[in-house]
Design an enzyme around this catalytic site. Structure first.
Site, PDB file in Angstrom:
ATOM      1  N   ARG A   1       0.825  -1.207   0.000  1.00 18.60           N
ATOM      2  CA  ARG A   1       0.000   0.000   0.000  1.00 18.60           C
ATOM      3  C   ARG A   1       0.857   1.254   0.000  1.00 18.60           C
ATOM      4  O   ARG A   1       0.495   2.258   0.625  1.00 18.60           O
ATOM      5  CB  ARG A   1      -0.961   0.030   1.201  1.00 18.60           C
ATOM      6  CG  ARG A   1      -2.185  -0.836   1.012  1.00 18.60           C
ATOM      7  CD  ARG A   1      -3.296  -0.417   1.972  1.00 18.60           C
ATOM      8  NE  ARG A   1      -4.104  -1.589   2.300  1.00 18.60           N
ATOM      9  CZ  ARG A   1      -4.365  -2.014   3.534  1.00 18.60           C
ATOM     10  NH1 ARG A   1      -3.888  -1.362   4.577  1.00 18.60           N
ATOM     11  NH2 ARG A   1      -5.099  -3.075   3.731  1.00 18.60           N
TER      12      ARG A   1
ATOM     13  N   ARG B   1      -3.876   6.493   0.553  1.00 19.61           N
ATOM     14  CA  ARG B   1      -4.461   7.663   1.200  1.00 19.61           C
ATOM     15  C   ARG B   1      -3.494   8.446   2.080  1.00 19.61           C
ATOM     16  O   ARG B   1      -3.786   9.580   2.450  1.00 19.61           O
ATOM     17  CB  ARG B   1      -5.672   7.234   2.036  1.00 19.61           C
ATOM     18  CG  ARG B   1      -6.884   6.869   1.195  1.00 19.61           C
ATOM     19  CD  ARG B   1      -8.022   6.393   2.067  1.00 19.61           C
ATOM     20  NE  ARG B   1      -7.718   5.097   2.657  1.00 19.61           N
ATOM     21  CZ  ARG B   1      -8.465   4.526   3.608  1.00 19.61           C
ATOM     22  NH1 ARG B   1      -9.518   5.151   4.083  1.00 19.61           N
ATOM     23  NH2 ARG B   1      -8.137   3.333   4.083  1.00 19.61           N
TER      24      ARG B   1
ATOM     25  N   ARG C   1      -8.387  11.494  -5.526  1.00 23.15           N
ATOM     26  CA  ARG C   1      -9.617  10.833  -5.081  1.00 23.15           C
ATOM     27  C   ARG C   1     -10.776  11.810  -4.919  1.00 23.15           C
ATOM     28  O   ARG C   1     -11.942  11.386  -4.903  1.00 23.15           O
ATOM     29  CB  ARG C   1      -9.361  10.094  -3.767  1.00 23.15           C
ATOM     30  CG  ARG C   1      -8.616   8.804  -3.933  1.00 23.15           C
ATOM     31  CD  ARG C   1      -9.526   7.677  -4.466  1.00 23.15           C
ATOM     32  NE  ARG C   1     -10.359   7.139  -3.401  1.00 23.15           N
ATOM     33  CZ  ARG C   1     -11.669   7.257  -3.315  1.00 23.15           C
ATOM     34  NH1 ARG C   1     -12.335   7.902  -4.251  1.00 23.15           N
ATOM     35  NH2 ARG C   1     -12.338   6.731  -2.313  1.00 23.15           N
TER      36      ARG C   1
ATOM     37  N   ASP D   1      -6.904  -3.242  -7.333  1.00 24.76           N
ATOM     38  CA  ASP D   1      -7.578  -3.794  -6.168  1.00 24.76           C
ATOM     39  C   ASP D   1      -7.727  -5.285  -6.367  1.00 24.76           C
ATOM     40  O   ASP D   1      -8.044  -5.741  -7.477  1.00 24.76           O
ATOM     41  CB  ASP D   1      -8.952  -3.151  -5.961  1.00 24.76           C
ATOM     42  CG  ASP D   1      -9.534  -3.511  -4.605  1.00 24.76           C
ATOM     43  OD1 ASP D   1     -10.173  -4.578  -4.507  1.00 24.76           O
ATOM     44  OD2 ASP D   1      -9.331  -2.754  -3.638  1.00 24.76           O
TER      45      ASP D   1
ATOM     46  N   TYR E   1     -14.507 -13.017   0.472  1.00 20.38           N
ATOM     47  CA  TYR E   1     -15.209 -11.795   0.092  1.00 20.38           C
ATOM     48  C   TYR E   1     -16.483 -12.123  -0.691  1.00 20.38           C
ATOM     49  O   TYR E   1     -17.541 -11.512  -0.470  1.00 20.38           O
ATOM     50  CB  TYR E   1     -14.305 -10.918  -0.778  1.00 20.38           C
ATOM     51  CG  TYR E   1     -13.462  -9.922  -0.032  1.00 20.38           C
ATOM     52  CD1 TYR E   1     -14.032  -8.823   0.594  1.00 20.38           C
ATOM     53  CD2 TYR E   1     -12.080 -10.056   0.037  1.00 20.38           C
ATOM     54  CE1 TYR E   1     -13.260  -7.883   1.261  1.00 20.38           C
ATOM     55  CE2 TYR E   1     -11.293  -9.127   0.706  1.00 20.38           C
ATOM     56  CZ  TYR E   1     -11.889  -8.047   1.318  1.00 20.38           C
ATOM     57  OH  TYR E   1     -11.125  -7.126   1.989  1.00 20.38           O
TER      58      TYR E   1
END
Length: 344
Positions: free
Chosen positions: A23, A27, A36, A72, A148
């Site tokens: 990552r 963010r 974003r 992703d 998921y």
């Protein structure tokens, strides 16, 4: 610099451990937050120009030894016929959840080429870097994707996934095989785009007992990793919370075993054997610590590696959003400044 990472994957001597971060695009970076404000996660993933821009941001800001494509791990669910959205404050939502034999049979396995935008993103990054750094591609591991799909999103207890796994093992087997049949060509198209290595993320595998891992996850991860390695690129196999069965996890294969922060690197490497490279495994929260404490923890990881060939410095999971960029940059420099005492 490109060779430093690839040589470490092959357990060959390097001047210092290569360093990159899971990552490392995300963010915690102001440039990403700015993007974003006008684009959703899926828009960025599906627009190669934007995904390449996000991938390149930390490479320039941190001076790391590898880029990892911004994507992703749930993207393959769309080409299997499921709805995928990211809900603010909740995370991913998959609709409809896959909880029956009929739902598994409806899953499509012949549309992996529609994920070609990830390969295009890799090609753009590779062109921008001009061969200076390797680009890492990635896929989710079969167990994590299956969970998921069954849960319909995030989960704490994996009750629906385990109920299907234990109650209808043949349906579970078919689901896992279908997932592998989508992920293997997805990884191949990333390699075709220029990925120099593929990381397999098993983010949720720590929810399993050793017995369940061996029976319900190991065979499918092993199949996927073997199919990726047939593309002649190294595979990094990473899972969280699997310290109770690292030896089993190693049996799934891979050139590099990614370690989470819950194990001590040196003893974990001894457990799985030095015939495999290792990656990790700084606690991601250590990047929020005062710099003297961060330095001590970086050095503890490097001390555990003891200068052996085959160590790639990374976190034990991904960078969290509130991480100061300057601390990430400082950690890179700490790795560079460290001098190992070689193991005798």
């Amino acid at each position: 610099m490109r060779q430093r990472f690839l040589r470490a994957c092959a357990r060959q001597p390097v001047d210092r451990p290569p360093v990159w971060f899971m990552r490392q695009a995300g963010r915690y970076m102001a440039e990403y937050r700015a993007l974003r404000r006008s684009h959703s996660i899926l828009e960025i993933c599906k627009t190669p120009r934007l995904a390449a821009e996000v991938t390149q941001q930390p490479v320039e800001a941190l001076d790391v030894d590898a880029a990892i494509v911004f994507a992703d791990l749930l993207l393959p669910l769309e080409v299997m016929g499921l709805g995928l959205e990211f809900v603010k404050g909740e995370g991913p939502r998959i609709d409809p959840p896959v909880r029956s034999a009929a739902a598994v049979r409806r899953l499509q396995t012949d549309r992996s080429a529609e994920l070609g935008y990830v390969g295009e993103s890799i090609a753009l990054v590779r062109g921008h870097l001009g061969g200076r750094l390797p680009v890492i591609g990635f896929v989710g591991a079969p167990f994590t994707l299956a969970s998921y799909m069954i849960e319909g999103g995030g989960s704490r207890h994996y009750a629906a996934a385990k109920s299907l796994m234990w109650g209808e093992p043949e349906v579970w087997r078919e689901l896992m095989e279908r997932i592998v049949d989508v992920l293997a060509p997805f990884a191949a198209l990333q390699v075709a785009g220029g990925a120099a290595a593929i990381q397999v993320f098993d983010s949720w595998v720590g929810a399993l007992s050793p017995l369940d891992y061996e029976r319900f996850a190991l065979p499918y991860s092993r199949d996927l990793i073997a199919r990726i390695r047939a593309q002649s690129v190294p595979v990094i196999h990473f899972g969280t919370g699997n310290g109770a069965y690292l030896e089993l996890f190693r049996r799934a294969g891979g050139d590099v075993l990614g370690l989470d922060w819950r194990v001590e690197l040196g003893s974990a490497w001894d457990r799985v054997g030095h015939g495999v490279a290792v990656q990790g495994n700084l606690d991601p929260i250590a990047l929020l610590a005062p710099l003297p404490e961060l330095r001590a923890r970086v050095h503890a990881v490097l001390d555990g590696a003891a200068g052996r060939p085959g160590h790639i410095f990374n976190l034990g999971h991904g960078i969290i959003p509130q991480t100061p960029v300057e601390h990430v940059r400082a950690a890179v420099q700490m790795v560079r400044d460290y001098r190992a005492v070689p193991v005798r």
